[in-house]
Design a protein around this motif. Structure first.
Motif, PDB file in Angstrom:
ATOM      1  N   ILE A   8       2.435  -6.096  -2.652  1.00  0.00           N
ATOM      2  CA  ILE A   8       1.400  -6.917  -3.281  1.00  0.00           C
ATOM      3  C   ILE A   8       0.537  -7.545  -2.184  1.00  0.00           C
ATOM      4  O   ILE A   8       0.940  -8.508  -1.536  1.00  0.00           O
ATOM      5  CB  ILE A   8       2.028  -8.008  -4.165  1.00  0.00           C
ATOM      6  N   PHE A   9      -0.649  -6.979  -1.975  1.00  0.00           N
ATOM      7  CA  PHE A   9      -1.565  -7.498  -0.971  1.00  0.00           C
ATOM      8  C   PHE A   9      -2.426  -8.600  -1.570  1.00  0.00           C
ATOM      9  O   PHE A   9      -2.848  -8.510  -2.718  1.00  0.00           O
ATOM     10  CB  PHE A   9      -2.481  -6.384  -0.446  1.00  0.00           C
ATOM     11  N   SER A  10      -2.691  -9.621  -0.764  1.00  0.00           N
ATOM     12  CA  SER A  10      -3.502 -10.763  -1.164  1.00  0.00           C
ATOM     13  C   SER A  10      -4.384 -11.157   0.003  1.00  0.00           C
ATOM     14  O   SER A  10      -4.051 -10.898   1.157  1.00  0.00           O
ATOM     15  CB  SER A  10      -2.621 -11.959  -1.524  1.00  0.00           C
ATOM     16  N   GLY A  11      -5.479 -11.830  -0.307  1.00  0.00           N
ATOM     17  CA  GLY A  11      -6.335 -12.360   0.749  1.00  0.00           C
ATOM     18  C   GLY A  11      -7.784 -12.400   0.318  1.00  0.00           C
ATOM     19  O   GLY A  11      -8.197 -11.707  -0.615  1.00  0.00           O
ATOM     20  N   LEU A  12      -8.529 -13.215   0.998  1.00  0.00           N
ATOM     21  CA  LEU A  12      -9.950 -13.359   0.691  1.00  0.00           C
ATOM     22  C   LEU A  12     -10.723 -12.109   1.082  1.00  0.00           C
ATOM     23  O   LEU A  12     -10.313 -11.368   1.987  1.00  0.00           O
ATOM     24  CB  LEU A  12     -10.520 -14.573   1.433  1.00  0.00           C
ATOM     25  N   PRO A  13     -11.871 -11.873   0.440  1.00  0.00           N
ATOM     26  CA  PRO A  13     -12.725 -10.763   0.840  1.00  0.00           C
ATOM     27  C   PRO A  13     -13.080 -10.868   2.332  1.00  0.00           C
ATOM     28  O   PRO A  13     -13.320 -11.962   2.843  1.00  0.00           O
ATOM     29  CB  PRO A  13     -13.977 -10.948  -0.028  1.00  0.00           C
ATOM     30  N   GLY A  14     -13.073  -9.736   3.001  1.00  0.00           N
ATOM     31  CA  GLY A  14     -13.430  -9.702   4.414  1.00  0.00           C
ATOM     32  C   GLY A  14     -12.278  -9.985   5.361  1.00  0.00           C
ATOM     33  O   GLY A  14     -12.463  -9.971   6.573  1.00  0.00           O
ATOM     34  N   SER A  15     -11.089 -10.221   4.835  1.00  0.00           N
ATOM     35  CA  SER A  15      -9.939 -10.523   5.698  1.00  0.00           C
ATOM     36  C   SER A  15      -9.351  -9.270   6.334  1.00  0.00           C
ATOM     37  O   SER A  15      -8.670  -9.351   7.352  1.00  0.00           O
ATOM     38  CB  SER A  15      -8.855 -11.256   4.907  1.00  0.00           C
ATOM     39  N   GLY A  16      -9.597  -8.115   5.728  1.00  0.00           N
ATOM     40  CA  GLY A  16      -9.029  -6.860   6.207  1.00  0.00           C
ATOM     41  C   GLY A  16      -7.949  -6.306   5.302  1.00  0.00           C
ATOM     42  O   GLY A  16      -7.308  -5.308   5.620  1.00  0.00           O
ATOM     43  N   LYS A  17      -7.750  -6.926   4.149  1.00  0.00           N
ATOM     44  CA  LYS A  17      -6.649  -6.539   3.266  1.00  0.00           C
ATOM     45  C   LYS A  17      -6.793  -5.128   2.729  1.00  0.00           C
ATOM     46  O   LYS A  17      -5.821  -4.370   2.723  1.00  0.00           O
ATOM     47  CB  LYS A  17      -6.456  -7.585   2.172  1.00  0.00           C
ATOM     48  N   SER A  18      -7.977  -4.736   2.286  1.00  0.00           N
ATOM     49  CA  SER A  18      -8.142  -3.381   1.740  1.00  0.00           C
ATOM     50  C   SER A  18      -7.963  -2.327   2.827  1.00  0.00           C
ATOM     51  O   SER A  18      -7.362  -1.275   2.587  1.00  0.00           O
ATOM     52  CB  SER A  18      -9.504  -3.231   1.067  1.00  0.00           C
ATOM     53  N   THR A  19      -8.470  -2.601   4.010  1.00  0.00           N
ATOM     54  CA  THR A  19      -8.308  -1.662   5.122  1.00  0.00           C
ATOM     55  C   THR A  19      -6.827  -1.425   5.407  1.00  0.00           C
ATOM     56  O   THR A  19      -6.385  -0.277   5.542  1.00  0.00           O
ATOM     57  CB  THR A  19      -9.020  -2.205   6.377  1.00  0.00           C
ATOM     58  N   LEU A  20      -6.054  -2.496   5.478  1.00  0.00           N
ATOM     59  CA  LEU A  20      -4.620  -2.359   5.752  1.00  0.00           C
ATOM     60  C   LEU A  20      -3.877  -1.737   4.568  1.00  0.00           C
ATOM     61  O   LEU A  20      -2.996  -0.896   4.763  1.00  0.00           O
ATOM     62  CB  LEU A  20      -4.017  -3.713   6.114  1.00  0.00           C
ATOM     63  N   ALA A  21      -4.226  -2.130   3.357  1.00  0.00           N
ATOM     64  CA  ALA A  21      -3.564  -1.589   2.170  1.00  0.00           C
ATOM     65  C   ALA A  21      -3.826  -0.093   2.044  1.00  0.00           C
ATOM     66  O   ALA A  21      -2.908   0.690   1.742  1.00  0.00           O
ATOM     67  CB  ALA A  21      -4.022  -2.327   0.920  1.00  0.00           C
ATOM     68  N   GLN A  22      -5.063   0.322   2.281  1.00  0.00           N
ATOM     69  CA  GLN A  22      -5.396   1.744   2.192  1.00  0.00           C
ATOM     70  C   GLN A  22      -4.660   2.550   3.262  1.00  0.00           C
ATOM     71  O   GLN A  22      -4.171   3.647   3.000  1.00  0.00           O
ATOM     72  CB  GLN A  22      -6.908   1.940   2.328  1.00  0.00           C
ATOM     73  N   ARG A  23      -4.569   2.008   4.444  1.00  0.00           N
ATOM     74  CA  ARG A  23      -3.870   2.727   5.519  1.00  0.00           C
ATOM     75  C   ARG A  23      -2.374   2.846   5.205  1.00  0.00           C
ATOM     76  O   ARG A  23      -1.779   3.903   5.417  1.00  0.00           O
ATOM     77  CB  ARG A  23      -4.095   2.024   6.849  1.00  0.00           C
ATOM     78  N   LEU A  24      -1.784   1.774   4.680  1.00  0.00           N
ATOM     79  CA  LEU A  24      -0.380   1.840   4.301  1.00  0.00           C
ATOM     80  C   LEU A  24      -0.169   2.886   3.207  1.00  0.00           C
ATOM     81  O   LEU A  24       0.784   3.668   3.258  1.00  0.00           O
ATOM     82  CB  LEU A  24       0.128   0.465   3.846  1.00  0.00           C
ATOM     83  N   ALA A  25      -1.067   2.938   2.239  1.00  0.00           N
ATOM     84  CA  ALA A  25      -0.964   3.933   1.163  1.00  0.00           C
ATOM     85  C   ALA A  25      -1.072   5.343   1.729  1.00  0.00           C
ATOM     86  O   ALA A  25      -0.276   6.229   1.370  1.00  0.00           O
ATOM     87  CB  ALA A  25      -2.048   3.691   0.118  1.00  0.00           C
ATOM     88  N   ALA A  26      -2.011   5.557   2.629  1.00  0.00           N
ATOM     89  CA  ALA A  26      -2.190   6.886   3.216  1.00  0.00           C
ATOM     90  C   ALA A  26      -0.973   7.311   4.025  1.00  0.00           C
ATOM     91  O   ALA A  26      -0.558   8.471   3.979  1.00  0.00           O
ATOM     92  CB  ALA A  26      -3.442   6.906   4.087  1.00  0.00           C
ATOM     93  N   GLU A  27      -0.383   6.375   4.746  1.00  0.00           N
ATOM     94  CA  GLU A  27       0.746   6.719   5.615  1.00  0.00           C
ATOM     95  C   GLU A  27       2.070   6.838   4.863  1.00  0.00           C
ATOM     96  O   GLU A  27       2.968   7.520   5.333  1.00  0.00           O
ATOM     97  CB  GLU A  27       0.843   5.716   6.759  1.00  0.00           C
ATOM     98  N   THR A  28       2.200   6.184   3.723  1.00  0.00           N
ATOM     99  CA  THR A  28       3.466   6.229   2.985  1.00  0.00           C
ATOM    100  C   THR A  28       3.406   7.102   1.733  1.00  0.00           C
ATOM    101  O   THR A  28       4.442   7.405   1.153  1.00  0.00           O
ATOM    102  CB  THR A  28       3.906   4.811   2.555  1.00  0.00           C
ATOM    103  N   GLY A  29       2.196   7.455   1.292  1.00  0.00           N
ATOM    104  CA  GLY A  29       2.061   8.222   0.060  1.00  0.00           C
ATOM    105  C   GLY A  29       2.230   7.380  -1.187  1.00  0.00           C
ATOM    106  O   GLY A  29       2.410   7.909  -2.285  1.00  0.00           O
TER     107      GLY A  29
END
Length: 178
Positions: A8-29
Motif C-alpha cells: 500500500i503506497f501513500s504520499g503526496l503528489p510529486g513525492s516519487g510514489k508512483s515511480t517507485l510503485a511502478q518499478r516494484l510492480a515491474a520487478e516483482t510482477g
C-alpha cells in the motif's frame, strides 16, 4: 501456498510514489493499481465527478487479485486514516499480508520543483498545482509504516532503499519479497 502481499503506497503528489510503485510492480510482477488511472477512467467514461469511488473500485480489484494469490501494489495518495483502514480491511478479508509504504520528499524546494515540472502520464489527468498539493488534507502516520524519503536521491537510490527495506520486512513477515 504462500500468502500474497498487498503493498500500500501513500504520499503526496510529486513525492516519487508512483515511480517507485511502478518499478516494484515491474520487478516483482505484482498487479499494479493506480487510483489516478481508475479515477480518470471513471471521469472520462462515465462523465462523473469522482470522490471516493476510485478507491472503492480499487479495493474490489485488489481483492479479486489477492484471492487469486497475486501480489498487489496499490498506488494512491492514501491521505487519511479512513482509506488506510479500508486498504487494511481488503488485506484482512483476503487473508493476505499488507505493508504500508509512505513516500515523502522532505525538501520542500525539491518537492515543489517536481510538482511544477511533472507531466501527466495518465491521459486527461490534470495534475495538482503546488498550492493544491500543500493544501491537501494528509494525516500523519501514527505507526507501522515504512517511510522512504526521496529528497536528494536518484530514483535508483530510492528504489534500492525501498527494496532493502521490503526485503527486511518480508523476511520477518513472509519469508520473501516476491
Amino acid at each position: 501456498m504462500k500468502r500474497p502481499i498487498l503493498y500500500i503506497f501513500s504520499g503526496l503528489p510529486g513525492s516519487g510514489k508512483s515511480t517507485l510503485a511502478q518499478r516494484l510492480a515491474a520487478e516483482t510482477g505484482a498487479v499494479y493499481l493506480r487510483i489516478d488511472t481508475i479515477e480518470q477512467g471513471v471521469r472520462d467514461l462515465c462523465h462523473y465527478n469522482v470522490e471516493g469511488e476510485g478507491y472503492r473500485l480499487a479495493y474490489r480489484i485488489a481483492a479479486d487479485n489477492l484471492q487469486l494469490r497475486l501480489n498487489v501494489i496499490a498506488d494512491s495518495c492514501n491521505p487519511i486514516e479512513l482509506t488506510r483502514q479500508e486498504w487494511h480491511e481488503v488485506a484482512i478479508e483476503s487473508d493476505t499480508e499488507c505493508v504500508d509504504i509512505e513516500v515523502v520528499c522532505s525538501d520542500p524546494v525539491e518537492h515543489r520543483t517536481r510538482v511544477e515540472q511533472r507531466i501527466s502520464d495518465v491521459k486527461g489527468l490534470v495534475l495538482p498545482s503546488w498550492t493544491q498539493v500543500t493544501a491537501r488534507e494528509y494525516h500523519p502516520w501514527k505507526s507501522g509504516v515504512i517511510t522512504i524519503d526521496t529528497a536528494h536521491k536518484s530514483i535508483d537510490d530510492s528504489y534500492n532503499e525501498l527494496w532493502q527495506t521490503l526485503t527486511d520486512w518480508c523476511s520477518q513477515h513472509t519469508g520473501s519479497v516476491s
